[in-house]
Design a protein around this motif. Structure first.
Motif: not given
Length: 154
Positions: A34-38, A117-120, A124-125, A138-140
């Motif tokens: 999640t971190v690397s995709t965002s 979701h919680g990590t995003l 800051g999303l 879209n990121l999820e």
């Protein structure tokens, strides 16, 4: 980026151990993915604490910090985004298990989605405006796809 991930579970004999749904190694993989995709993380250091809890604890937190007198599935508390990200993500396992039954999804898939979701949120999303909601969803979808989990919104 260096990501420090801590995981704990509230002491409640009536509650299932989160590891019966998702192994710790898989949870950490989901968080790192999640971190690397965002793009929000930009190689920052992150300290992310995940706490699996029951309905009564999350209800108290939801009332205290959001003014909502009911339990919820997940809450993210972000304390710092610069220079590094520091956040607590509180996950209500009983609610997630109930939702997955109602929505006819596997507990693993639903929990994975909510962890993303919680990590995003910690990164800051948000989903207060339509454009932000679309970016977040879209990121999820992208992270879930990388995990072999189909789009929960379709």
């Amino acid at each position: 980026s260096e990501i420090d991930i801590n995981i704990q579970q509230v002491s409640d004999r009536r509650m299932r151990d989160f590891r019966t749904i998702i192994p710790e190694s898989q949870l950490k993989k989901i968080v790192r993915l999640t971190v690397s995709t965002s793009k929000k993380s930009n190689d920052k250091q992150a300290l992310l604490n995940y706490r699996f809890t029951n309905s009564s604890e999350i209800k108290k937190l939801n009332m205290t910090y959001r003014g909502k007198n009911k339990p919820t599935n997940i809450l993210t508390f972000c304390y710092e985004r610069e220079p590094s990200i520091v956040a607590d993500i509180v996950v209500c396992l009983p609610i997630i298990l109930r939702e997955s039954k109602i929505q006819q999804k596997s507990a693993f898939n639903h929990l994975s989605h909510l962890l993303i979701h919680g990590t995003l949120h910690a990164l800051g999303l948000d989903h207060c405006q339509k454009s932000q909601t679309e970016e977040m969803e879209n990121l999820e979808i992208k992270v879930l796809e990388k995990l072999g989990i189909k789009n929960p919104y379709s």
